[in-house]
Design an enzyme around this catalytic site. Structure first.
Site, PDB file in Angstrom:
ATOM      1  N   CYS A 130       0.708  -1.335   0.016  1.00 47.46           N
ATOM      2  CA  CYS A 130       0.030   0.098  -0.171  1.00 47.46           C
ATOM      3  C   CYS A 130       0.997   1.474   0.040  1.00 47.46           C
ATOM      4  O   CYS A 130       0.271   2.280  -0.293  1.00 47.46           O
ATOM      5  CB  CYS A 130      -1.057   0.056   1.119  1.00 47.46           C
ATOM      6  N   HIS A 160      -2.679   6.993   2.126  1.00 50.60           N
ATOM      7  CA  HIS A 160      -3.289   5.881   1.320  1.00 50.60           C
ATOM      8  C   HIS A 160      -4.697   5.759   1.531  1.00 50.60           C
ATOM      9  O   HIS A 160      -5.218   5.802   2.738  1.00 50.60           O
ATOM     10  CB  HIS A 160      -2.427   4.612   2.053  1.00 50.60           C
ATOM     11  N   ASN A 204     -10.217   0.654  -1.860  1.00 52.16           N
ATOM     12  CA  ASN A 204      -8.796   0.425  -1.593  1.00 52.16           C
ATOM     13  C   ASN A 204      -8.006  -0.142  -2.498  1.00 52.16           C
ATOM     14  O   ASN A 204      -8.323  -1.390  -2.701  1.00 52.16           O
ATOM     15  CB  ASN A 204      -8.494  -0.355  -0.301  1.00 52.16           C
TER      16      ASN A 204
END
Length: 312
Positions: A113, A238, A268
Site C-alpha cells: 500500500c 493511502h 482500497n
C-alpha cells in the site's frame, strides 16, 4: 539537479462499478454495514482479461501527455504493485513496451500500500544523483485478483486501478526528502499469500497502528519538508479506509487542507490509491497548482513512506 518535481499526473480505472448493494448479493453484508465501518460506497473492478500493466500504461500515457514528455525521453519507469501478473517481464518492462519507450531502467517496487510513495522517493533520489532526468512512477494494483469474495471483512474494501506521475529534474525541488520505515515485528498484520494468493489482515492491529502511531510520523514528514501541517493545501493518505483517513487527518492538524477521500468511490486500490486520489484532486482543481500536498502511504509489511510535493 538540485531536485525533482511532479510535472503531471494521470489515472486509469476499470469501467465496471460494483456497489455495496451488489456485494450484499454475494456475501452477508449491507450498504449500512459497509459505509459505517469502512466508508466505501462503490469500487471499480477489472473485467476478465484486463491486466495490471494495461492500466498502468494508460495512466502513464496520460501523465506523459500532460507533462509534454515524449516516451523516448523517459530514463526510468518504476511501477509499485503487489498484484503483478508475472515475475518477468516485470510490470515496469511491460509498461515501457506498451508505450514504445527507448531504453529506460524498468523497476517494480513491492511495498504494497505504500509502494507509490516509496517509488516516488526512489525516482526523486535518482534524479538528484544525476542518474535520470525524466521518470515515470506508477502505482497499479488489481486487488480483486487477490480477494476472497466470500470474506465480508476484506471484499468490501478493495478496488482496482492505476495512477501515475511524471517526475522531472527541477532547479527548485518540488518533492521533499522522504520519511520511510517499517515495523518488522508486526509485518504479518497484512498479508497477500497462499495458493492462490489471498489478501487478509489483522484489522484491529492495523487500525490501532494507523490511528495511534502514524499521526506523529505524518507530522515528521512535514517537519522534514520544512512546512507546518496547517500550511498544507492537500493531504493524500493511502486510501485504506475512511475510518482510518478521517482520524489521521484530524490528529495531523492540517486544518486548511483538502483531504482526499477517494476511497468512498474507488475502494482500497493499494499502491494505486495515492496517485489516483491525487490525480483526481488536481484534475478537479481542488488543489491549486504550486501548493504543498502531503502524500503518506502505509499498510502491508506495516511499512510507511511520505513526502510533501508541490502540486502540478
Amino acid at each position: 539537479m538540485p531536485g525533482s518535481r511532479i510535472a503531471a499526473l494521470g489515472h486509469s480505472q476499470p469501467d465496471r462499478i460494483v456497489t455495496n448493494a451488489d456485494l450484499a448479493e454475494m456475501v452477508d453484508t449491507s450498504d449500512e454495514w459497509i459505509t459505517s465501518r469502512v466508508g466505501v460506497r462503490t469500487r471499480r473492478i477489472a473485467e476478465a482479461g484486463q491486466t495490471v500493466d494495461e492500466f498502468a500504461a494508460a495512466a502513464a500515457a496520460k501523465a506523459l501527455a500532460g507533462a509534454g514528455v515524449g516516451v523516448r525521453d523517459v530514463d526510468m519507469v518504476l511501477v509499485a504493485t503487489s498484484t503483478a501478473g508475472a515475475a518477468s517481464p516485470n510490470t515496469a518492462a511491460r509498461v515501457a513496451a506498451r508505450l514504445g519507450m527507448a531504453s529506460p531502467a524498468t523497476i517494480d517496487v513491492n511495498v504494497v500500500c505504500s509502494g507509490f510513495t516509496h517509488a516516488l522517493a526512489l525516482a526523486d533520489q535518482a534524479i538528484r544523483c544525476g542518474q535520470a532526468r525524466n521518470a515515470v512512477v506508477v502505482g497499479a494494483d488489481f486487488m480483486s485478483n487477490v480477494t476472497d469474495w466470500t470474506d465480508r471483512s476484506t471484499c468490501v474494501l478493495v478496488g482496482d486501478g492505476a495512477g501515475a506521475a511524471v517526475v522531472t529534474a527541477a532547479e527548485e525541488p518540488g518533492i521533499s526528502p522522504v520519511l520511510w520505515g517499517s515495523v518488522p515485528e508486526r509485518s504479518r498484520a497484512v498479508v497477500i499469500e497462499g495458493t492462490p494468493n489471498r489478501f487478509s489482515q489483522e484489522g484491529q492491529t492495523v487500525f490501532r497502528w494507523t490511528t495511534t502511531e502514524l499521526p506523529a510520523l505524518a507530522r515528521q514528514v512535514c517537519e522534514r519538508a520544512g512546512i507546518l501541517p496547517e500550511d498544507l493545501a492537500g493531504v493524500v493518505f493511502h486510501q485504506a479506509n475512511l475510518r482510518i483517513i478521517e482520524p489521521l487527518a484530524a490528529k495531523l492538524g492540517a486544518v486548511n487542507a483538502v483531504v482526499a477521500k477517494d476511497v468512498i468511490e474507488s475502494g482500497n486500490t493499494s499502491a494505486a490509491s495515492i496517485p489516483i486520489a491525487l490525480a483526481k484532486l488536481v484534475e478537479r482543481r481542488e488543489i491549486p497548482a504550486g501548493s504543498p500536498v502531503l502524500l503518506f502511504g502505509f499498510g502491508g509489511n506495516l511499512s510507511y513512506a511520505g513526502q510533501v510535493v508541490t502540486s502540478p
